[in-house]
Enzyme design. Structure first.
Site, PDB file in Angstrom:
ATOM      1  N   ASP A   3      -9.496  -6.052  -4.746  1.00 38.15           N
ATOM      2  CA  ASP A   3      -9.158  -5.158  -3.635  1.00 38.15           C
ATOM      3  C   ASP A   3     -10.025  -4.167  -3.943  1.00 38.15           C
ATOM      4  O   ASP A   3      -9.936  -3.399  -5.096  1.00 38.15           O
ATOM      5  CB  ASP A   3      -7.455  -4.789  -4.475  1.00 38.15           C
TER       6      ASP A   3
ATOM      7  N   ASP B  11      -2.255  15.231 -13.750  1.00 40.92           N
ATOM      8  CA  ASP B  11      -2.226  13.717 -13.988  1.00 40.92           C
ATOM      9  C   ASP B  11      -2.105  12.926 -12.636  1.00 40.92           C
ATOM     10  O   ASP B  11      -2.035  11.467 -12.745  1.00 40.92           O
ATOM     11  CB  ASP B  11      -0.798  13.434 -14.783  1.00 40.92           C
TER      12      ASP B  11
ATOM     13  N   SER C   1       0.801  -1.236  -0.169  1.00 38.51           N
ATOM     14  CA  SER C   1       0.192  -0.104  -0.080  1.00 38.51           C
ATOM     15  C   SER C   1       0.821   1.364   0.038  1.00 38.51           C
ATOM     16  O   SER C   1       1.713   1.383  -0.976  1.00 38.51           O
ATOM     17  CB  SER C   1      -1.057   0.016   1.326  1.00 38.51           C
TER      18      SER C   1
ATOM     19  N   HIS D  90      -7.082  -6.080  -0.368  1.00 37.55           N
ATOM     20  CA  HIS D  90      -5.921  -5.463  -0.385  1.00 37.55           C
ATOM     21  C   HIS D  90      -4.960  -5.889   0.972  1.00 37.55           C
ATOM     22  O   HIS D  90      -3.896  -5.412   0.768  1.00 37.55           O
ATOM     23  CB  HIS D  90      -6.608  -4.022   0.244  1.00 37.55           C
TER      24      HIS D  90
END
Length: 289
Positions: free
Chosen positions: A242, A219, A137, A270
């Protein structure tokens, strides 16, 4: 497609380890070889960073936790069950998390770069000349940056649940977990015990603001420009269920790191390294060898 609910996202973030995912049998002689886990602090960049260490192998590996995470909360099955003859495993608490308090956690624009420098400098302070990174993560983002910026020090790289940019859809997901009073008691309790309610709640809100700020760029860039600079062997793992990190993030990372490999776990969420710890550890060990 409907976005994941906050409840689903929370379950994916903090779902306790299922008994079924704990390896039932040790893998060879490693179980009786240097199995103790030490815990200590060392001063790095003006902060007393806490870390755990286990194993006696020649291949050093640093485990990098996610938001509000620590080695203890995020990597129990890896500290316990990875091969300790082959690897020396270090799990750190980034500044402001776990037992690396003080300082309080904050999220300036360069917080991922700061964590990457802290992580690399920690391993050098522990006298590891070269090491591999396993990042989950937020820790995966930190690991990507570290591998790009300090290529001479990084042997191999494994990331999962990571993203190199933040979209407006990601921001909606993050805002779903902003208010910890809406979290289930089961999810809140261990974090409140570690941090106290006020610090836990304040830090979660600050994290949502910090990570969401990347989406203000056109972006949504966090570290996209750094991915082509990563030259070490790289293994990306993604759980297809996830609810926090859509698949396109993993695919983008794989596409922009030359020679990298992507593994999709159909039932993974996750926290796939906890829920499917035995399979995860085996896949990672095979890659690191």
């Amino acid at each position: 497609m409907a976005r994941p609910s906050a409840a689903r996202a929370l379950r994916a973030l903090f779902l306790p380890l299922s008994p079924r995912s704990v390896p039932l049998t040790p893998r060879g002689p490693a179980a009786s070889y240097g199995t103790s886990i030490t815990s200590a602090k060392i001063q790095v960049n003006g902060v007393n960073l806490h870390y755990q260490q286990t194993g006696e192998g020649s291949h050093a590996v640093l485990l990098l936790p996610g938001m509000l995470g620590s080695g203890q909360t995020d990597f129990g099955p890896q500290l316990k069950s990875m091969n300790k003859q082959l690897f020396t495993i270090v799990a750190w608490d980034p500044r402001g998390y776990g037992q690396s308090i003080p300082p309080s956690r904050d999220f300036p624009p360069d917080f991922f770069e700061r964590d990457a420098k802290d992580a690399v400098d920690l391993m050098q302070a522990l006298k590891f000349k070269k090491f591999s990174l396993l990042g989950w993560s937020d820790g995966g983002i930190t690991a990507l940056i570290a591998a790009a910026k300090y290529p001479a020090l990084i042997h191999k790289l494994v990331v999962w649940g990571a993203n190199a940019s933040v979209t407006q859809e990601d921001v909606r997901i993050y805002n779903g977990i902003r208010d910890v009073s809406k979290w289930s008691e089961k999810v809140k309790k261990p974090l409140e015990e570690m941090y106290g309610h006020e610090y836990f709640a304040k830090t979660c809100e600050a994290w949502v603001d910090g990570i969401s700020s990347f989406a203000e760029k056109s972006d949504g860039n966090i570290c996209q420009q750094l991915l082509p600079l990563i030259k070490c062997p790289t293994f990306i793992i993604h759980g297809e269920k996830d609810p926090l990190v859509p698949r396109y993030h993993a695919e983008y990372i794989q596409k922009h790191i030359k020679g990298s490999r992507l593994l999709l776990m159909p039932e993974g969420k996750h926290n796939l390294h906890l829920r499917f710890a035995e399979d995860f550890n085996r896949q990672v060990e095979d890659f690191l060898l």
